[in-house]
Design a protein around this motif. Structure first.
Motif, PDB file in Angstrom:
ATOM      1  N   ALA A 113     -21.649-144.196  16.944  1.00 27.78           N
ATOM      2  CA  ALA A 113     -20.634-143.533  16.133  1.00 27.78           C
ATOM      3  C   ALA A 113     -20.650-142.022  16.318  1.00 27.78           C
ATOM      4  CB  ALA A 113     -20.826-143.880  14.653  1.00 27.78           C
ATOM      5  N   ILE A 114     -21.851-141.437  16.450  1.00 26.33           N
ATOM      6  CA  ILE A 114     -21.932-139.981  16.598  1.00 26.33           C
ATOM      7  C   ILE A 114     -21.834-139.561  18.064  1.00 26.33           C
ATOM      8  CG2 ILE A 114     -23.226-139.691  14.467  1.00 26.33           C
ATOM      9  CD1 ILE A 114     -25.773-139.419  16.037  1.00 26.33           C
ATOM     10  N   GLY A 115     -21.813-140.553  18.974  1.00 28.79           N
ATOM     11  CA  GLY A 115     -21.505-140.296  20.377  1.00 28.79           C
ATOM     12  C   GLY A 115     -22.585-139.607  21.177  1.00 28.79           C
ATOM     13  N   ILE A 116     -23.868-139.861  20.859  1.00 24.29           N
ATOM     14  CA  ILE A 116     -24.933-139.175  21.585  1.00 24.29           C
ATOM     15  C   ILE A 116     -25.511-140.017  22.730  1.00 24.29           C
ATOM     16  CG2 ILE A 116     -25.579-137.787  19.575  1.00 24.29           C
ATOM     17  CD1 ILE A 116     -28.014-139.635  19.212  1.00 24.29           C
ATOM     18  N   SER A 117     -25.205-141.320  22.760  1.00 22.93           N
ATOM     19  CA  SER A 117     -25.762-142.198  23.791  1.00 22.93           C
ATOM     20  C   SER A 117     -24.867-143.410  23.967  1.00 22.93           C
ATOM     21  CB  SER A 117     -27.181-142.647  23.407  1.00 22.93           C
ATOM     22  OG  SER A 117     -27.696-143.582  24.336  1.00 22.93           O
ATOM     23  N   ASP A 118     -24.893-143.993  25.173  1.00 25.20           N
ATOM     24  CA  ASP A 118     -24.171-145.258  25.350  1.00 25.20           C
ATOM     25  C   ASP A 118     -24.970-146.432  24.805  1.00 25.20           C
ATOM     26  OD1 ASP A 118     -26.142-145.819  27.242  1.00 25.20           O
ATOM     27  OD2 ASP A 118     -24.840-145.468  28.961  1.00 25.20           O
TER      28      ASP A 118
ATOM     29  N   ALA B 149     -28.274-136.705  15.111  1.00 23.03           N
ATOM     30  CA  ALA B 149     -29.006-137.946  14.820  1.00 23.03           C
ATOM     31  C   ALA B 149     -29.795-137.815  13.533  1.00 23.03           C
ATOM     32  CB  ALA B 149     -29.937-138.289  15.980  1.00 23.03           C
ATOM     33  N   GLY B 150     -30.411-136.650  13.320  1.00 21.73           N
ATOM     34  CA  GLY B 150     -31.183-136.437  12.098  1.00 21.73           C
ATOM     35  C   GLY B 150     -30.314-136.437  10.857  1.00 21.73           C
ATOM     36  N   LEU B 151     -29.182-135.770  10.925  1.00 22.25           N
ATOM     37  CA  LEU B 151     -28.282-135.726   9.772  1.00 22.25           C
ATOM     38  C   LEU B 151     -27.722-137.110   9.462  1.00 22.25           C
ATOM     39  CD1 LEU B 151     -26.316-132.454  10.634  1.00 22.25           C
ATOM     40  CD2 LEU B 151     -28.065-132.730   8.860  1.00 22.25           C
ATOM     41  N   ALA B 152     -27.446-137.893  10.508  1.00 26.69           N
ATOM     42  CA  ALA B 152     -26.875-139.227  10.313  1.00 26.69           C
ATOM     43  C   ALA B 152     -27.889-140.226   9.775  1.00 26.69           C
ATOM     44  CB  ALA B 152     -26.292-139.743  11.627  1.00 26.69           C
ATOM     45  N   THR B 153     -29.174-139.893   9.861  1.00 28.11           N
ATOM     46  CA  THR B 153     -30.223-140.795   9.361  1.00 28.11           C
ATOM     47  C   THR B 153     -30.977-140.178   8.189  1.00 28.11           C
ATOM     48  OG1 THR B 153     -31.715-139.948  11.081  1.00 28.11           O
ATOM     49  CG2 THR B 153     -30.546-142.006  11.550  1.00 28.11           C
ATOM     50  N   ASN B 154     -30.330-139.248   7.502  1.00 27.40           N
ATOM     51  CA  ASN B 154     -30.855-138.673   6.256  1.00 27.40           C
ATOM     52  C   ASN B 154     -32.154-137.899   6.433  1.00 27.40           C
ATOM     53  OD1 ASN B 154     -28.806-140.146   4.521  1.00 27.40           O
ATOM     54  ND2 ASN B 154     -29.879-141.890   5.412  1.00 27.40           N
TER      55      ASN B 154
ATOM     56  N   GLN C 125     -20.584-130.380  10.624  1.00 32.62           N
ATOM     57  CA  GLN C 125     -19.135-130.497  10.633  1.00 32.62           C
ATOM     58  C   GLN C 125     -18.640-131.490  11.686  1.00 32.62           C
ATOM     59  OE1 GLN C 125     -17.273-129.103   8.211  1.00 32.62           O
ATOM     60  NE2 GLN C 125     -19.285-128.460   7.446  1.00 32.62           N
ATOM     61  N   ARG C 126     -19.474-131.773  12.678  1.00 35.18           N
ATOM     62  CA  ARG C 126     -19.101-132.702  13.746  1.00 35.18           C
ATOM     63  C   ARG C 126     -19.418-134.157  13.392  1.00 35.18           C
ATOM     64  NH1 ARG C 126     -22.418-130.847  18.653  1.00 35.18           N
ATOM     65  NH2 ARG C 126     -21.757-132.939  19.291  1.00 35.18           N
ATOM     66  N   LEU C 127     -20.097-134.377  12.251  1.00 36.61           N
ATOM     67  CA  LEU C 127     -20.442-135.752  11.876  1.00 36.61           C
ATOM     68  C   LEU C 127     -19.175-136.563  11.619  1.00 36.61           C
ATOM     69  CD1 LEU C 127     -23.458-135.716   9.379  1.00 36.61           C
ATOM     70  CD2 LEU C 127     -23.344-136.887  11.584  1.00 36.61           C
TER      71      LEU C 127
END
Length: 514
Positions: A211-216, A71-76, A325-327
């Protein structure tokens, strides 16, 4: 009470969000091995750790740490290498151990941001931005203070006073199944300025988390919820006003409407010489107003201290890179690719990626050979017809569950592009595909819908209509050019809706203007 647009002429709103997301895609809770299962029988997934019984020791869930780093990587955000868990102490019935394990001043993720594209009528609300007023659009850069990890509390059910109401309830029940669920909280900087910016931020964040699949990210079930903090100050001032907090907004509309009402309410109080109190308020969508829940005279003192049963947490650079790498491809990246690869407008690309289902379906269609020339009409159909269908059928999460397949979607837009059916007929065929599970061409043939495009046949009908209404023809020639729609309608009536409206328009205009 003034309207929001009027209020924002004189007042500047300062808005910050606190967004809570349960990591529902994990199998177990944050600090124990209890199963995560929404809707399970009450109190069937509990243990000494999540109930806080004496001697029970918490163990961090590695998958949850991976999720918050994602989540942190996806939000810079910057990922902090050194952080720790704290105990946040408070007495509340749905937290049996009377403290919550959370993070302190340094969270796993710090100093991030998201950029929001605001356009249309909402852009005009930013009266302080020249870009918004001149172009009708702007990009808002919204800072993220932190994303921290904590555990969720249980759930209280109040019985006897109506669902969700405490007043009048005869008794309350507690379900501890949710207790200990991994929860991440994102805190924005107070840089949002309009309710629409707040709504767009929540929508974009939800897209990213999905998109990153951490929550519904189900707002209806409470796995994504938001608190909004808002204060007002006169335009040109820099000192912050007294803020109020709107708790547990569980839909984008409620977030927008609750903030809009609160901004207008605060402006009315201040303009009448009143005082805004620091308080927590509840948005009542049925009454369309906010209601005081509790007044805060001072900041809450939770007696935070380091969690004694867990060592400080160290995240290695190798771990961060492994997670990176999983992003997957994020929504903004996907939208840009749609623009570049398929020639879509920024508007179309942005709306296609709003939902994973529509973005995935579009790509499945585009992978079929020869689909390139129909990218634009296909995007229009998905943004309008498919999205509307999904909105009215929220239980459908994948179009593979329906009769609308990529080949059928392509066949339908091709029929419209080739003028074999009109766009209006296309909507009828779209609905029939879903209802009858048939190919578009078969539906068109069964219903005799194929358009007549033969110029000779249409010209005969046009001549007949013009001859039947000489008075209307004279009025048209006298300047009443709006009568063109009347003539088109008469021609379509004569041809039982099967005439090509483009050809009819061309012939009518040619004959009437000659």
């Amino acid at each position: 009470m003034k309207k929001l647009e009027e209020v924002l002429q004189d007042w500047e709103a300062v808005i910050g969000l606190e967004v809570h997301a349960e990591l529902t895609t994990l199998e177990t809770k944050m600090f124990c091995g209890c199963k995560l299962e929404f809707g399970a029988d009450p109190n069937t997934h509990t243990c000494p750790v999540c109930l806080g019984l004496p001697g029970a020791l918490p163990v961090p869930n590695r998958a949850a740490i991976e999720s918050i780093v994602l989540a942190g990587l996806a939000t810079n955000c910057d990922i902090e290498q050194h952080s720790m868990f704290y105990r946040k102490n408070y007495m509340y019935p749905d937290m049996s151990k009377n403290f919550q394990i959370t993070q302190g001043p340094v969270a796993f993720c710090m100093r991030g941001h998201l950029d929001l594209e605001v356009d249309g009528a909402a852009a005009k609300e930013r009266v302080d931005l020249k870009e918004a007023q001149e172009n009708g659009s702007y990009v808002a850069h919204i800072g993220i203070e932190r994303i921290h990890m904590e555990e969720d509390a249980g759930k209280m059910v109040h019985v006897g006073g109506g669902e969700g109401r405490i007043a009048g309830a005869t008794h309350s029940l507690i379900d501890y199944n949710r207790c200990g669920t991994p929860l991440i909280e994102l805190v924005t900087e107070p840089e949002l300025r309009t309710p629409e910016e707040a709504r767009l931020f929540m929508q974009k964040l939800r897209q990213i988390y999905l998109a990153i699949g951490i929550s519904d990210c189900s707002m209806e079930e409470g796995s994504l919820r938001c608190d909004g903090n808002v204060s007002l100050r006169r335009r040109g001032e820099t000192k912050l006003g007294t803020k109020t907090e709107l708790k547990n907004m569980n839909s984008f509309k409620n977030l927008h409407d609750g903030l809009a009402y609160e901004i207008c309410r605060q402006a009315e109080v201040l303009e009448e010489g009143g005082i805004i109190y620091q308080e927590t308020r509840h948005w009542d969508p049925s009454k369309k107003r906010t209601i005081v829940m509790r007044v805060k005279e001072t900041a809450d003192d939770y007696r935070l201290f380091p969690e004694p049963d867990m060592a400080p947490f160290d995240i290695s650079r190798e771990f961060v890179e492994e997670v990176r790498q999983r992003l997957p491809e994020l929504p903004d990246q996907k939208a840009k690719r749609f623009e570049e690869d398929y020639g879509l407008s920024a508007y179309d690309a942005r709306h296609l990626v709003e939902h994973r289902t529509t973005a995935r379906f579009f790509e499945e269609c585009m992978r079929l050979q020869g689909a390139g020339e129909v990218a634009k009409p296909l995007a229009n159909m998905i943004i309008n017809d498919v999205a509307a269908y999904l909105n009215t059928n929220p239980e459908i999460t994948d179009l593979a569950q329906t009769a609308l397949t990529p080949p059928r979607a392509l066949e339908l837009v091709t029929l419209i592009a080739q003028d074999k059916i009109s766009s209006k007929q296309g909507k009828e065929v779209f609905a029939a595909i879903l209802e009858e599970d048939k190919d578009p061409a078969a539906i068109v043939a069964d219903r005799g819908m194929e358009q007549v495009s033969d110029t000779g046949a249409i010209e005969a009908v046009v001549d007949g209509v013009l001859a039947a209404f000489p008075d209307k023809v004279e009025q048209y020639k006298g300047g009443k050019t709006g009568l063109l729609g009347f003539f088109v309608g008469q021609c379509m009536k004569e041809m039982k809706g099967q005439g090509n409206p483009k050809v009819i328009n061309e012939l009518l205009t040619q004959k009437l203007d000659s």
